[in-house]
Design a protein around this motif. Sequence first.
Motif, PDB file in Angstrom:
ATOM      1  N   ASP A 155       1.321  -1.053   0.088  1.00 17.93           N
ATOM      2  CA  ASP A 155      -0.171  -0.282  -0.009  1.00 17.93           C
ATOM      3  C   ASP A 155       1.140   1.185  -0.091  1.00 17.93           C
ATOM      4  O   ASP A 155       0.210   2.250  -0.104  1.00 17.93           O
ATOM      5  CB  ASP A 155      -1.433  -0.189   1.143  1.00 17.93           C
ATOM      6  CG  ASP A 155      -0.602  -0.217   2.684  1.00 17.93           C
ATOM      7  OD1 ASP A 155       1.346  -0.284   2.483  1.00 17.93           O
ATOM      8  OD2 ASP A 155      -0.899   0.266   3.119  1.00 17.93           O
ATOM      9  N   ARG A 156       2.764   1.291  -0.260  1.00 18.86           N
ATOM     10  CA  ARG A 156       2.905   2.244   0.003  1.00 18.86           C
ATOM     11  C   ARG A 156       3.961   2.601  -1.321  1.00 18.86           C
ATOM     12  O   ARG A 156       4.548   3.549  -1.629  1.00 18.86           O
ATOM     13  CB  ARG A 156       3.507   1.627   1.343  1.00 18.86           C
ATOM     14  CG  ARG A 156       2.654   2.524   2.589  1.00 18.86           C
ATOM     15  CD  ARG A 156       3.490   2.979   3.690  1.00 18.86           C
ATOM     16  NE  ARG A 156       2.452   3.227   4.746  1.00 18.86           N
ATOM     17  CZ  ARG A 156       2.366   3.793   6.144  1.00 18.86           C
ATOM     18  NH1 ARG A 156       4.727   3.739   6.701  1.00 18.86           N
ATOM     19  NH2 ARG A 156       1.928   4.079   7.036  1.00 18.86           N
ATOM     20  N   PHE A 157       4.631   0.888  -1.359  1.00 17.33           N
ATOM     21  CA  PHE A 157       5.559   1.396  -2.541  1.00 17.33           C
ATOM     22  C   PHE A 157       4.779   0.540  -3.910  1.00 17.33           C
ATOM     23  O   PHE A 157       4.055  -0.446  -3.933  1.00 17.33           O
ATOM     24  CB  PHE A 157       6.466   0.310  -1.913  1.00 17.33           C
ATOM     25  CG  PHE A 157       7.606   0.310  -3.158  1.00 17.33           C
ATOM     26  CD1 PHE A 157       8.689   1.424  -3.406  1.00 17.33           C
ATOM     27  CD2 PHE A 157       7.696  -1.129  -3.578  1.00 17.33           C
ATOM     28  CE1 PHE A 157       9.660   0.839  -4.022  1.00 17.33           C
ATOM     29  CE2 PHE A 157       9.116  -1.484  -4.805  1.00 17.33           C
ATOM     30  CZ  PHE A 157       9.643  -0.044  -4.847  1.00 17.33           C
ATOM     31  N   SER A 158       5.495   1.123  -5.286  1.00 21.59           N
ATOM     32  CA  SER A 158       4.993   0.615  -6.776  1.00 21.59           C
ATOM     33  C   SER A 158       6.418   0.257  -7.323  1.00 21.59           C
ATOM     34  O   SER A 158       6.923   1.717  -6.950  1.00 21.59           O
ATOM     35  CB  SER A 158       3.983   1.447  -6.928  1.00 21.59           C
ATOM     36  OG  SER A 158       4.272   2.869  -7.015  1.00 21.59           O
ATOM     37  N   ALA A 159       6.321  -0.162  -7.888  1.00 20.02           N
ATOM     38  CA  ALA A 159       7.405   0.207  -8.813  1.00 20.02           C
ATOM     39  C   ALA A 159       7.167  -0.665 -10.943  1.00 20.02           C
ATOM     40  O   ALA A 159       5.579  -0.851 -10.697  1.00 20.02           O
ATOM     41  CB  ALA A 159       8.421  -0.819  -9.002  1.00 20.02           C
ATOM     42  N   GLY A 160       8.071   0.023 -11.841  1.00 16.68           N
ATOM     43  CA  GLY A 160       7.667  -0.232 -12.747  1.00 16.68           C
ATOM     44  C   GLY A 160       8.234   0.217 -13.892  1.00 16.68           C
ATOM     45  O   GLY A 160       9.614   1.052 -13.940  1.00 16.68           O
ATOM     46  N   PHE A 161       8.562  -0.434 -15.147  1.00 16.92           N
ATOM     47  CA  PHE A 161       9.470   0.168 -16.343  1.00 16.92           C
ATOM     48  C   PHE A 161       8.898   0.518 -17.480  1.00 16.92           C
ATOM     49  O   PHE A 161       7.251   0.292 -18.299  1.00 16.92           O
ATOM     50  CB  PHE A 161      10.380  -1.169 -16.423  1.00 16.92           C
ATOM     51  CG  PHE A 161       9.602  -1.928 -16.819  1.00 16.92           C
ATOM     52  CD1 PHE A 161       9.815  -2.754 -18.606  1.00 16.92           C
ATOM     53  CD2 PHE A 161       8.897  -3.326 -16.585  1.00 16.92           C
ATOM     54  CE1 PHE A 161       9.001  -3.535 -19.277  1.00 16.92           C
ATOM     55  CE2 PHE A 161       8.419  -4.190 -16.790  1.00 16.92           C
ATOM     56  CZ  PHE A 161       8.282  -4.872 -18.072  1.00 16.92           C
ATOM     57  N   ALA A 188       4.109   7.802   1.862  1.00 19.27           N
ATOM     58  CA  ALA A 188       3.131   7.431   2.835  1.00 19.27           C
ATOM     59  C   ALA A 188       2.562   8.625   3.465  1.00 19.27           C
ATOM     60  O   ALA A 188       2.006   9.545   2.611  1.00 19.27           O
ATOM     61  CB  ALA A 188       4.633   6.844   3.582  1.00 19.27           C
ATOM     62  N   SER A 189       3.413   9.236   4.795  1.00 18.83           N
ATOM     63  CA  SER A 189       1.998  10.554   5.002  1.00 18.83           C
ATOM     64  C   SER A 189       2.948  10.811   6.493  1.00 18.83           C
ATOM     65  O   SER A 189       3.905  10.387   7.526  1.00 18.83           O
ATOM     66  CB  SER A 189       1.247  10.140   5.915  1.00 18.83           C
ATOM     67  OG  SER A 189       0.908   9.052   7.023  1.00 18.83           O
ATOM     68  N   ARG A 193      -0.100  14.606   6.912  1.00 18.23           N
ATOM     69  CA  ARG A 193      -0.045  15.200   5.113  1.00 18.23           C
ATOM     70  C   ARG A 193       1.030  13.857   4.057  1.00 18.23           C
ATOM     71  O   ARG A 193       2.066  13.510   4.916  1.00 18.23           O
ATOM     72  CB  ARG A 193       1.279  16.479   5.327  1.00 18.23           C
ATOM     73  CG  ARG A 193       0.628  17.990   6.363  1.00 18.23           C
ATOM     74  CD  ARG A 193       1.211  18.497   5.967  1.00 18.23           C
ATOM     75  NE  ARG A 193       0.608  20.012   6.752  1.00 18.23           N
ATOM     76  CZ  ARG A 193       0.991  20.111   8.244  1.00 18.23           C
ATOM     77  NH1 ARG A 193       1.141  19.203   9.072  1.00 18.23           N
ATOM     78  NH2 ARG A 193       0.139  21.263   8.348  1.00 18.23           N
ATOM     79  N   PRO A 194       0.348  13.667   3.388  1.00 17.25           N
ATOM     80  CA  PRO A 194       1.129  12.511   2.513  1.00 17.25           C
ATOM     81  C   PRO A 194       1.470  12.887   2.017  1.00 17.25           C
ATOM     82  O   PRO A 194       1.714  14.489   1.334  1.00 17.25           O
ATOM     83  CB  PRO A 194      -0.277  12.447   1.135  1.00 17.25           C
ATOM     84  CG  PRO A 194      -1.435  12.555   2.027  1.00 17.25           C
ATOM     85  CD  PRO A 194      -1.052  14.191   3.103  1.00 17.25           C
ATOM     86  N   ILE A 195       2.719  11.836   1.578  1.00 18.89           N
ATOM     87  CA  ILE A 195       4.578  12.170   0.997  1.00 18.89           C
ATOM     88  C   ILE A 195       4.613  11.946   0.104  1.00 18.89           C
ATOM     89  O   ILE A 195       4.037   9.808   0.721  1.00 18.89           O
ATOM     90  CB  ILE A 195       5.820  12.908   1.853  1.00 18.89           C
ATOM     91  CG1 ILE A 195       6.594  12.979   1.345  1.00 18.89           C
ATOM     92  CG2 ILE A 195       5.692  11.315   2.731  1.00 18.89           C
ATOM     93  CD1 ILE A 195       7.975  13.562   2.789  1.00 18.89           C
ATOM     94  N   ARG A 196       5.085  11.950  -0.895  1.00 16.76           N
ATOM     95  CA  ARG A 196       6.046  10.513  -1.852  1.00 16.76           C
ATOM     96  C   ARG A 196       7.428  11.025  -2.134  1.00 16.76           C
ATOM     97  O   ARG A 196       7.041  12.001  -2.371  1.00 16.76           O
ATOM     98  CB  ARG A 196       4.548  10.977  -3.315  1.00 16.76           C
ATOM     99  CG  ARG A 196       3.737  10.884  -2.874  1.00 16.76           C
ATOM    100  CD  ARG A 196       3.037  11.111  -3.789  1.00 16.76           C
ATOM    101  NE  ARG A 196       0.951  10.989  -4.047  1.00 16.76           N
ATOM    102  CZ  ARG A 196       0.440   9.733  -4.371  1.00 16.76           C
ATOM    103  NH1 ARG A 196       1.637   8.618  -4.721  1.00 16.76           N
ATOM    104  NH2 ARG A 196      -0.511   9.642  -4.128  1.00 16.76           N
ATOM    105  N   ALA A 197       7.861  10.287  -2.641  1.00 17.51           N
ATOM    106  CA  ALA A 197       9.233  10.028  -3.184  1.00 17.51           C
ATOM    107  C   ALA A 197       9.803   9.078  -3.845  1.00 17.51           C
ATOM    108  O   ALA A 197       8.830   7.995  -4.117  1.00 17.51           O
ATOM    109  CB  ALA A 197      10.126   9.788  -1.614  1.00 17.51           C
ATOM    110  N   SER A 198      10.175   9.088  -4.972  1.00 15.83           N
ATOM    111  CA  SER A 198      10.829   8.589  -5.912  1.00 15.83           C
ATOM    112  C   SER A 198      12.328   8.616  -6.697  1.00 15.83           C
ATOM    113  O   SER A 198      12.977   9.543  -6.523  1.00 15.83           O
ATOM    114  CB  SER A 198       9.734   8.955  -7.421  1.00 15.83           C
ATOM    115  OG  SER A 198      10.043  10.557  -7.690  1.00 15.83           O
ATOM    116  N   PHE A 199      12.449   7.380  -7.268  1.00 15.43           N
ATOM    117  CA  PHE A 199      13.884   7.198  -8.133  1.00 15.43           C
ATOM    118  C   PHE A 199      13.687   6.805  -9.554  1.00 15.43           C
ATOM    119  O   PHE A 199      12.735   6.137  -9.210  1.00 15.43           O
ATOM    120  CB  PHE A 199      14.851   6.438  -6.969  1.00 15.43           C
ATOM    121  CG  PHE A 199      15.514   5.759  -8.117  1.00 15.43           C
ATOM    122  CD1 PHE A 199      17.268   7.039  -8.190  1.00 15.43           C
ATOM    123  CD2 PHE A 199      15.913   5.176  -9.080  1.00 15.43           C
ATOM    124  CE1 PHE A 199      18.079   6.700  -8.918  1.00 15.43           C
ATOM    125  CE2 PHE A 199      17.297   4.601  -9.499  1.00 15.43           C
ATOM    126  CZ  PHE A 199      18.053   5.092  -9.344  1.00 15.43           C
TER     127      PHE A 199
END
Length: 374
Positions: A155-161, A188-189, A193-199
């Motif tokens: 519910d907190r992590f996704s990945a894709g290509f 997460a939060s 407050r929702p927060i998102r991080a990406s690489f």
Amino acid sequence: MTNTVWRASRAMLLAAALATPASAQTGTQDNTAYGGASGEFLLLGAGARGHALGGAFAALSTDVTAMYYNPAGLAQLARPGAMFSANSYIAETNYAWAGMAFPLSGGVRSVGFSLGSFGFGDQPIYTLEAPDGDGREYSVRQTFLSATLAQNFSDRFSAGFSLKFISDRLGTAKASGVAVDFGTNFHASVGARPIRASFVIQNLGTNLQHTGEDLIVGVTREPPLGTVDVPQEPQSAVLSTSSWTLPIMFRVGVALDLVAQGNNRLTVLSEFTQPNNTKPGASAGFEYSMQNIGSRGFSVAARGSYALQPDNEVGDLTIGIPTKESSGAFTMDGLALGGGIEYARGNTRLGFDYAWKSMGTLGSTNFLTFSLGW
């Protein structure tokens, strides 16, 4: 400063630390590979929303344009959607991007397909023998087709290509290649407050090497020394071209909802980039949106951003090597503004987005995007 804001600040500073390149090198030699990549149209973005946010969109993108900015975000697609974006780019060139995506397995994963095209046409050919044009014309058309698969692993992590097929046509010279984008998204939060991080890593793939009729030339051989200079007919020869890497890009981004109350949302974003063909950059922006205004199905959004582009501040050229001389003064180059409106009726969504972006000495450009969800 509250504990919540302090934790958010620490999260954004951590992302900055992870993304900051190791620039503390000995000496003053600049090893930046300026102009060292081909197919740079792959960096022209997708959708007016992303352009208005200065590209700092990888952590927030969960719509169709996630196929470009961060494939992992597509896993959070709420409903099937399609999008088309076009703009008249600098020097009378044109760029267009279109995509369609579908959530599967009850939202566990999503798939999508996209197309990007850049170029121009009907340009006269000038030669030494015909400086005013020889009656022929040429065109440039660079395109890519991509397929994207993304999945939620929790519910907190996704990945894709995304898998891209690239075609680069310059006159009659052609090149083709294959590339992969890979992205992750952690959501997460911080307090409420929702927060998102990406690489994200983009355009990791094969080199481009051009072949075609434009590379076929006539060559007249010089007679051997001591022999009679007899006129000769030009012989056909093919020029050999070098292969060039694609414009690989590393992106690290963070998005935090400063305000998330009812139908109002204010999100701040930041992103740090490390390309392989120029200096690293950074951008920051905001998006303010109001959903379902007056319970009539209309939603509006306002966006703005500023992107640091240190490679555009180039001083004198010394033996062909550019040197950066930053004045530290604020310039319009890198500023972007925009907004959007959406109408919802049942499961159907109709949207329009606009963005204006300053290109510095090259002027400015406008982006228009139309979207449909069902």
